[in-house]
Design a protein around this motif. Structure first.
Motif, PDB file in Angstrom:
ATOM      1  N   VAL A 118      34.111  24.910  53.069  1.00  0.00           N
ATOM      2  CA  VAL A 118      33.929  24.926  51.614  1.00  0.00           C
ATOM      3  C   VAL A 118      33.129  26.177  51.296  1.00  0.00           C
ATOM      4  CG1 VAL A 118      32.954  23.741  49.606  1.00  0.00           C
ATOM      5  CG2 VAL A 118      33.930  22.403  51.503  1.00  0.00           C
ATOM      6  N   THR A 119      33.699  27.048  50.471  1.00  0.00           N
ATOM      7  CA  THR A 119      33.036  28.308  50.181  1.00  0.00           C
ATOM      8  C   THR A 119      33.085  28.607  48.690  1.00  0.00           C
ATOM      9  OG1 THR A 119      32.791  30.586  50.973  1.00  0.00           O
ATOM     10  CG2 THR A 119      35.057  29.825  50.533  1.00  0.00           C
ATOM     11  N   GLY A 120      32.487  29.715  48.317  1.00  0.00           N
ATOM     12  CA  GLY A 120      32.421  30.121  46.918  1.00  0.00           C
ATOM     13  C   GLY A 120      31.161  30.934  46.708  1.00  0.00           C
ATOM     14  N   GLY A 121      31.120  31.674  45.628  1.00  0.00           N
ATOM     15  CA  GLY A 121      29.948  32.505  45.355  1.00  0.00           C
ATOM     16  C   GLY A 121      28.734  31.682  44.971  1.00  0.00           C
ATOM     17  N   ILE A 122      27.595  32.339  44.881  1.00  0.00           N
ATOM     18  CA  ILE A 122      26.363  31.689  44.482  1.00  0.00           C
ATOM     19  C   ILE A 122      26.536  31.038  43.108  1.00  0.00           C
ATOM     20  CG2 ILE A 122      25.413  33.828  43.488  1.00  0.00           C
ATOM     21  CD1 ILE A 122      22.649  32.903  44.443  1.00  0.00           C
ATOM     22  N   HIS A 132      41.448  24.509  57.228  1.00  0.00           N
ATOM     23  CA  HIS A 132      41.641  24.644  55.780  1.00  0.00           C
ATOM     24  C   HIS A 132      40.401  25.280  55.181  1.00  0.00           C
ATOM     25  CE1 HIS A 132      45.268  22.146  55.550  1.00  0.00           C
ATOM     26  NE2 HIS A 132      44.680  21.348  56.409  1.00  0.00           N
ATOM     27  N   VAL A 133      40.595  25.958  54.041  1.00  0.00           N
ATOM     28  CA  VAL A 133      39.483  26.522  53.286  1.00  0.00           C
ATOM     29  C   VAL A 133      39.591  26.041  51.848  1.00  0.00           C
ATOM     30  CG1 VAL A 133      38.429  28.642  52.379  1.00  0.00           C
ATOM     31  CG2 VAL A 133      39.290  28.580  54.734  1.00  0.00           C
ATOM     32  N   ILE A 134      38.476  25.523  51.335  1.00  0.00           N
ATOM     33  CA  ILE A 134      38.377  25.135  49.931  1.00  0.00           C
ATOM     34  C   ILE A 134      37.422  26.126  49.279  1.00  0.00           C
ATOM     35  CG2 ILE A 134      37.623  23.367  48.292  1.00  0.00           C
ATOM     36  CD1 ILE A 134      38.213  21.293  50.568  1.00  0.00           C
ATOM     37  N   ALA A 135      37.889  26.834  48.239  1.00  0.00           N
ATOM     38  CA  ALA A 135      37.065  27.835  47.565  1.00  0.00           C
ATOM     39  C   ALA A 135      36.782  27.389  46.139  1.00  0.00           C
ATOM     40  CB  ALA A 135      37.762  29.184  47.568  1.00  0.00           C
ATOM     41  N   LEU A 136      35.508  27.304  45.799  1.00  0.00           N
ATOM     42  CA  LEU A 136      35.124  26.937  44.446  1.00  0.00           C
ATOM     43  C   LEU A 136      34.943  28.177  43.591  1.00  0.00           C
ATOM     44  CD1 LEU A 136      34.062  24.325  46.175  1.00  0.00           C
ATOM     45  CD2 LEU A 136      33.135  23.768  43.927  1.00  0.00           C
ATOM     46  N   VAL A 137      35.450  28.117  42.374  1.00  0.00           N
ATOM     47  CA  VAL A 137      35.264  29.210  41.414  1.00  0.00           C
ATOM     48  C   VAL A 137      34.700  28.628  40.131  1.00  0.00           C
ATOM     49  CG1 VAL A 137      37.062  30.703  42.376  1.00  0.00           C
ATOM     50  CG2 VAL A 137      37.668  29.062  40.605  1.00  0.00           C
ATOM     51  N   ARG A 138      33.910  29.439  39.449  1.00  0.00           N
ATOM     52  CA  ARG A 138      33.242  28.993  38.222  1.00  0.00           C
ATOM     53  C   ARG A 138      32.982  30.201  37.344  1.00  0.00           C
ATOM     54  NH1 ARG A 138      27.448  25.786  38.432  1.00  0.00           N
ATOM     55  NH2 ARG A 138      27.590  24.705  36.423  1.00  0.00           N
ATOM     56  N   ASP A 139      32.937  30.000  36.056  1.00  0.00           N
ATOM     57  CA  ASP A 139      32.639  31.070  35.107  1.00  0.00           C
ATOM     58  C   ASP A 139      31.345  31.794  35.499  1.00  0.00           C
ATOM     59  OD1 ASP A 139      32.864  32.306  32.280  1.00  0.00           O
ATOM     60  OD2 ASP A 139      30.843  31.439  32.314  1.00  0.00           O
ATOM     61  N   LYS A 140      31.364  33.117  35.442  1.00  0.00           N
ATOM     62  CA  LYS A 140      30.236  33.926  35.900  1.00  0.00           C
ATOM     63  C   LYS A 140      28.936  33.583  35.180  1.00  0.00           C
ATOM     64  CE  LYS A 140      28.979  38.731  36.832  1.00  0.00           C
ATOM     65  NZ  LYS A 140      29.436  40.140  36.747  1.00  0.00           N
ATOM     66  N   GLU A 141      28.997  33.444  33.853  1.00  0.00           N
ATOM     67  CA  GLU A 141      27.780  33.133  33.092  1.00  0.00           C
ATOM     68  C   GLU A 141      27.238  31.749  33.453  1.00  0.00           C
ATOM     69  OE1 GLU A 141      25.919  35.202  31.277  1.00  0.00           O
ATOM     70  OE2 GLU A 141      27.353  36.726  31.909  1.00  0.00           O
ATOM     71  N   GLU A 142      28.133  30.814  33.717  1.00  0.00           N
ATOM     72  CA  GLU A 142      27.707  29.469  34.138  1.00  0.00           C
ATOM     73  C   GLU A 142      27.023  29.531  35.503  1.00  0.00           C
ATOM     74  OE1 GLU A 142      27.776  26.221  32.747  1.00  0.00           O
ATOM     75  OE2 GLU A 142      27.914  27.535  31.013  1.00  0.00           O
ATOM     76  N   ARG A 143      27.560  30.367  36.378  1.00  0.00           N
ATOM     77  CA  ARG A 143      26.955  30.537  37.708  1.00  0.00           C
ATOM     78  C   ARG A 143      25.546  31.117  37.573  1.00  0.00           C
ATOM     79  NH1 ARG A 143      30.817  34.282  40.861  1.00  0.00           N
ATOM     80  NH2 ARG A 143      29.265  34.001  42.485  1.00  0.00           N
ATOM     81  N   ILE A 144      25.411  32.136  36.752  1.00  0.00           N
ATOM     82  CA  ILE A 144      24.103  32.770  36.552  1.00  0.00           C
ATOM     83  C   ILE A 144      23.117  31.747  35.991  1.00  0.00           C
ATOM     84  CG2 ILE A 144      22.828  34.506  35.207  1.00  0.00           C
ATOM     85  CD1 ILE A 144      25.444  36.228  35.384  1.00  0.00           C
ATOM     86  N   ARG A 145      23.540  31.005  34.974  1.00  0.00           N
ATOM     87  CA  ARG A 145      22.671  30.000  34.357  1.00  0.00           C
ATOM     88  C   ARG A 145      22.226  28.966  35.388  1.00  0.00           C
ATOM     89  NH1 ARG A 145      23.133  25.161  33.138  1.00  0.00           N
ATOM     90  NH2 ARG A 145      25.378  25.100  33.478  1.00  0.00           N
ATOM     91  N   ASP A 157      34.564  38.728  45.945  1.00  0.00           N
ATOM     92  CA  ASP A 157      35.014  38.675  44.554  1.00  0.00           C
ATOM     93  C   ASP A 157      36.080  37.589  44.400  1.00  0.00           C
ATOM     94  OD1 ASP A 157      36.034  39.042  42.021  1.00  0.00           O
ATOM     95  OD2 ASP A 157      36.154  41.226  42.179  1.00  0.00           O
ATOM     96  N   PRO A 158      35.809  36.545  43.588  1.00  0.00           N
ATOM     97  CA  PRO A 158      36.774  35.453  43.424  1.00  0.00           C
ATOM     98  C   PRO A 158      38.148  35.917  42.935  1.00  0.00           C
ATOM     99  CG  PRO A 158      34.669  34.877  42.430  1.00  0.00           C
ATOM    100  CD  PRO A 158      34.583  36.320  42.827  1.00  0.00           C
ATOM    101  N   ALA A 159      38.213  37.096  42.324  1.00  0.00           N
ATOM    102  CA  ALA A 159      39.493  37.615  41.827  1.00  0.00           C
ATOM    103  C   ALA A 159      40.497  37.828  42.954  1.00  0.00           C
ATOM    104  CB  ALA A 159      39.274  38.926  41.071  1.00  0.00           C
ATOM    105  N   PHE A 160      40.000  37.964  44.201  1.00  0.00           N
ATOM    106  CA  PHE A 160      40.882  38.218  45.329  1.00  0.00           C
ATOM    107  C   PHE A 160      41.321  36.945  46.056  1.00  0.00           C
ATOM    108  CE2 PHE A 160      38.634  42.253  44.778  1.00  0.00           C
ATOM    109  CZ  PHE A 160      39.702  43.125  44.717  1.00  0.00           C
ATOM    110  N   LEU A 161      40.915  35.780  45.545  1.00  0.00           N
ATOM    111  CA  LEU A 161      41.253  34.530  46.233  1.00  0.00           C
ATOM    112  C   LEU A 161      42.758  34.290  46.314  1.00  0.00           C
ATOM    113  CD1 LEU A 161      38.519  32.038  45.010  1.00  0.00           C
ATOM    114  CD2 LEU A 161      38.851  32.915  47.314  1.00  0.00           C
TER     115      LEU A 161
END
Length: 195
Positions: A9-13, A123-136, A158-162
């Motif tokens: 399970v991965t994804g940005g901060i 398997h890989v599960i990648a979580l993505v979320r709106d950038k401003e929500e992540r920052i908040r 960069d989630p854009a490359f998922l």
């Protein structure tokens, strides 16, 4: 049942990795964390000795100053690479050993793509979320400034490359209950391969 399936399970901060993994735990799955393994490592004398050789300026009276180390690696690309070359192989070795003990195991792996570790998993599960929500979310839970959070984001995949990666993308754009439902739906989709 097919034995020993490993799912990362991965994804940005701030994307919701930990929350997603907690949902998996509630569902009864074995879930491991690279951050927890690193937490074990930095309590071990052998690792700290090696770390002190690389970053003597981050130690005071023989004690690691974690804030100073964090500031150093997020402001210096070479320092970050040195830390990763020391820590990542140790973390991944321990993680895979732990996962091998379970028929099905999940692992929270923050720097999966950055480290090139995706091939270690079924398997890989990648979580993505709106950038401003992540920052908040990160500023609220950690006390980091927006600038500090953005600095950490710049050091991540960069989630854009998922779309170029072989992974299951989960969009975290609602409530915790919404994320729980998405987790259940995804596991239902994977069921034929997991069970």
């Amino acid at each position: 049942m097919k034995q020993n399936k490993k799912i990362a399970v991965t994804g940005g901060i701030g994307s919701g990795k930990t929350l997603f993994c907690n949902i998996l735990k509630e569902m009864g799955y074995a879930v491991f964390s690279c951050d927890e393994i690193y937490g074990e490592l930095i309590k071990e004398e052998e690792y700290l000795s090696r770390l002190q050789v690389l970053f003597p300026e981050c130690f005071q009276s023989g004690e690691l100053n974690k804030e100073r180390l964090s500031e150093r690696i997020f402001s210096d690309t070479d320092a970050k690479k040195r830390l990763e070359s020391l820590a990542h192989p140790l973390i991944m070795r321990r993680l895979i050993t732990k996962m091998n003990e379970k028929a099905i195991a999940f692992a929270e792996v923050p720097l999966l793509f950055e480290g090139g570790f995706e091939d270690l998993f079924d398997h890989v599960i990648a979580l993505v979320r709106d950038k401003e929500e992540r920052i908040r979310a990160v500023t609220e839970r950690s006390g980091l400034s927006k600038r500090e959070v953005l600095c950490r984001m710049e050091n991540q995949f960069d989630p854009a490359f998922l779309s170029q990666k072989n992974c299951h993308v989960v969009v975290n754009d609602g409530s915790q209950e919404d994320l729980k439902q998405k987790a259940k739906q995804l596991l239902k989709k994977l069921r034929t391969e997991l069970f």
